[in-house]
Design a protein around this motif. Sequence first.
Motif, PDB file in Angstrom:
ATOM      1  N   ALA A  39       0.812  -1.224   0.000  1.00 51.32           N
ATOM      2  CA  ALA A  39       0.000   0.000   0.000  1.00 51.32           C
ATOM      3  C   ALA A  39       0.842   1.268   0.000  1.00 51.32           C
ATOM      4  O   ALA A  39       0.439   2.293  -0.556  1.00 51.32           O
ATOM      5  CB  ALA A  39      -0.941  -0.002   1.207  1.00 51.32           C
ATOM      6  N   SER A 102      -3.493   1.967  -8.978  1.00 50.94           N
ATOM      7  CA  SER A 102      -3.167   2.222  -7.578  1.00 50.94           C
ATOM      8  C   SER A 102      -3.254   0.933  -6.773  1.00 50.94           C
ATOM      9  O   SER A 102      -3.837  -0.063  -7.209  1.00 50.94           O
ATOM     10  CB  SER A 102      -4.109   3.277  -6.988  1.00 50.94           C
ATOM     11  N   CYS A 103      -2.669   0.974  -5.593  1.00 50.46           N
ATOM     12  CA  CYS A 103      -2.701  -0.157  -4.673  1.00 50.46           C
ATOM     13  C   CYS A 103      -3.907   0.017  -3.762  1.00 50.46           C
ATOM     14  O   CYS A 103      -4.045   1.038  -3.080  1.00 50.46           O
ATOM     15  CB  CYS A 103      -1.419  -0.199  -3.859  1.00 50.46           C
ATOM     16  N   ASN A 104      -4.811  -0.967  -3.756  1.00 54.58           N
ATOM     17  CA  ASN A 104      -6.089  -0.832  -3.062  1.00 54.58           C
ATOM     18  C   ASN A 104      -6.254  -1.916  -2.006  1.00 54.58           C
ATOM     19  O   ASN A 104      -6.055  -3.103  -2.280  1.00 54.58           O
ATOM     20  CB  ASN A 104      -7.250  -0.932  -4.058  1.00 54.58           C
ATOM     21  N   THR A 105      -6.638  -1.503  -0.806  1.00 52.30           N
ATOM     22  CA  THR A 105      -6.923  -2.452   0.260  1.00 52.30           C
ATOM     23  C   THR A 105      -8.375  -2.877   0.153  1.00 52.30           C
ATOM     24  O   THR A 105      -9.288  -2.078   0.379  1.00 52.30           O
ATOM     25  CB  THR A 105      -6.656  -1.827   1.635  1.00 52.30           C
ATOM     26  N   THR A 111      -4.792  -6.962  -0.312  1.00 56.47           N
ATOM     27  CA  THR A 111      -4.395  -5.684  -0.913  1.00 56.47           C
ATOM     28  C   THR A 111      -3.920  -5.976  -2.329  1.00 56.47           C
ATOM     29  O   THR A 111      -2.927  -6.687  -2.506  1.00 56.47           O
ATOM     30  CB  THR A 111      -3.274  -5.011  -0.107  1.00 56.47           C
ATOM     31  N   SER A 113      -3.443  -4.581  -6.621  1.00 57.66           N
ATOM     32  CA  SER A 113      -3.177  -3.446  -7.496  1.00 57.66           C
ATOM     33  C   SER A 113      -4.138  -3.490  -8.680  1.00 57.66           C
ATOM     34  O   SER A 113      -4.184  -4.480  -9.413  1.00 57.66           O
ATOM     35  CB  SER A 113      -1.731  -3.509  -7.997  1.00 57.66           C
ATOM     36  N   PRO A 116      -9.821   0.939 -10.849  1.00 56.97           N
ATOM     37  CA  PRO A 116     -11.265   0.723 -10.727  1.00 56.97           C
ATOM     38  C   PRO A 116     -12.024   1.333 -11.895  1.00 56.97           C
ATOM     39  O   PRO A 116     -11.863   2.509 -12.205  1.00 56.97           O
ATOM     40  CB  PRO A 116     -11.617   1.426  -9.409  1.00 56.97           C
ATOM     41  N   VAL A 147     -14.050  -7.217  -4.895  1.00 54.64           N
ATOM     42  CA  VAL A 147     -14.074  -5.749  -4.845  1.00 54.64           C
ATOM     43  C   VAL A 147     -15.486  -5.223  -4.589  1.00 54.64           C
ATOM     44  O   VAL A 147     -15.657  -4.109  -4.082  1.00 54.64           O
ATOM     45  CB  VAL A 147     -13.490  -5.174  -6.156  1.00 54.64           C
ATOM     46  N   PRO A 165     -12.242  -4.279 -11.397  1.00 52.82           N
ATOM     47  CA  PRO A 165     -10.831  -3.966 -11.142  1.00 52.82           C
ATOM     48  C   PRO A 165      -9.936  -4.422 -12.295  1.00 52.82           C
ATOM     49  O   PRO A 165      -9.714  -5.620 -12.488  1.00 52.82           O
ATOM     50  CB  PRO A 165     -10.533  -4.755  -9.862  1.00 52.82           C
TER      51      PRO A 165
END
Length: 609
Positions: A39, A102-105, A111, A113, A116, A147, A165
């Motif tokens: 992240a 982006s890196c998304n939790t 987590t 990448s 969206p 997601v 995603p």
Amino acid sequence: MKIKFHHLPPLLLLLLWYNTHQHNVQAQLPSTIGYNCTANQSSSPCDTFVFYRAAPPSFLDLAAVGDLFSLSRPEIAIPSNISSPASRLLPDQTLFVPIKCSCNTVNTSVTISYSPQNFTIRSGDTFYLVSTISYQNLTTYQSVEVVNPNSIPTQLNVGDVIVFPIFCRCPTSSQRQSGLNYLISYVFQPSDSLSAVASKLGASEQMITEINGADINPYDTVFVPVSNLPNLTQPVVPPLSPPERERKGAVIGLGVGLGVCGALLILVCAVWWYRERGGVFKDVEKQQQRKGDGLLKAEKVSLMADVSGCLDKYKVFQVEDLSAATDGFDERCIIQGSVYKGKIDGEWYAIKKMKWNAYEELKILQKVNHGNLVRLEGFCIDQEEGNCYLVYEYAENGSLHSWLHENEAEKLSWKTRLRIAIDVANGLQYIHEHTRPKVVHKDIKSSNILLDSNMRAKIANFGLAKSGCNAITMHIVGTQGYIAPEYLADGVVSTKMDVFSFGVVLLELISGREARDEQGNVLWASASGVMDGKEERKLREWMDECLLRESCSTDSVSSVMAVAVACLHKDPARRPSMVDIVYALSKSDDLFFDVSEENGLSPRAVVAR
């Protein structure tokens, strides 16, 4: 100590083999959920690209691909080395589509990448079909489920907005220092080889292996490292000329033995084709790509011929004047998108810069003249660059969207909001009822409603407008959160789709909320429950806080809310006409409206309180 396997019992040998085999299989399988990331990775978020292939039947033009990724046609045309954004595409023609990675939790344990992409569900859509067909395996249905934890795959409704995603990666800091700028998302095809992919994208085969591993399977998303975006070689895509279309139609007519009726069918098809495509495949697009400094001579002649009928009605500006007015189209002069603010001869104008023919928009603007529509002052054709500029009156107070959602210092009063609603309704009533044929705007939203110096509203941006209604189109355009369900599902174009969008604008005026929130939820989906039981508490919870502080008339807000709910009826036939809406809003202080399944909207006198 070395183990002698031939001394082990047969059952133990079998268990050892099974565990080893399972481990190897799992290591070979691509991740179905996505690609892990850190992240706090310094290079995330980043701008990158996906490698996309044009595919029939839905994705053979830049507009359709742009809608899928929420991009404009030029945003895809420029990196893809396509000279004309209006060009049609050939099957398997390759594109570079820009995305923000982006890196998304996703949850406490996952987590990944990704980029969206909000997708509005249509009839027959599933997570699997959209992932594999529309997004061409750039994601997986398993990742979509992760997601979107609140969406049940087997219970999707038309109009639901789902986040898809798109798998991507950002270069690490050390990779950037070594000159690596992009990791292009590429779906490995069954016919691909690692060397062919490396050659196609100008990358190192060794670097691809280092980043992705050696075990790459068909339909895996591979991240191809490049320093600069490679230059795609695009095929020549000649437009269909009218004679070719007629000959094609004649063959069809003879084939089905229709004779004279076949000729009539060809004529009808030709008219439909012209109206649907709006002149996109005119002579502006020639069989050769644009090279050198300007348009081909034939293109220049055709571009001017298309707008020749407007020369006597509007002022023709010189491109030098427009450039001087906007400091060379400096980004500091941008109002929104490709619209610039410029001053010519002491007057301020809004100058819309377009990279393709504005013939259809000019054709519609020629026949409309109303105080609640932004007035077109003139236009300009830049023959050298192939640009077209539409010069509009300048609205000093900007867009309604900025006042509702961006201006924290000053909020609109209820009286001003109600007047804006009536102005927009009057403008829509005019184009729906007083033009022949009727005009459907197709993109009514708060950012396309501008406010002049007196805070009077004017409808802007007729770029998607259609002359004529009750038609069917396969090319769905518009802004998510405002699109009518029947248009989204079946491509039905009618004035009632503008009525639906106007209902969403009314909800924005009442609530102060965006038409679609950050999670992709549309505002109109929760509106009907506000009027259930006529409870004032529900309405006050829905209202913009500044209106509550203003102590405006709840009855007035309630009547406008009832109009909004009527506009949002799922059955377009039950939505009110703009004539009814103008009358209702103008009398909103004295009347209220019953919303019913049968009538949609019916005014009744209020008993004096």
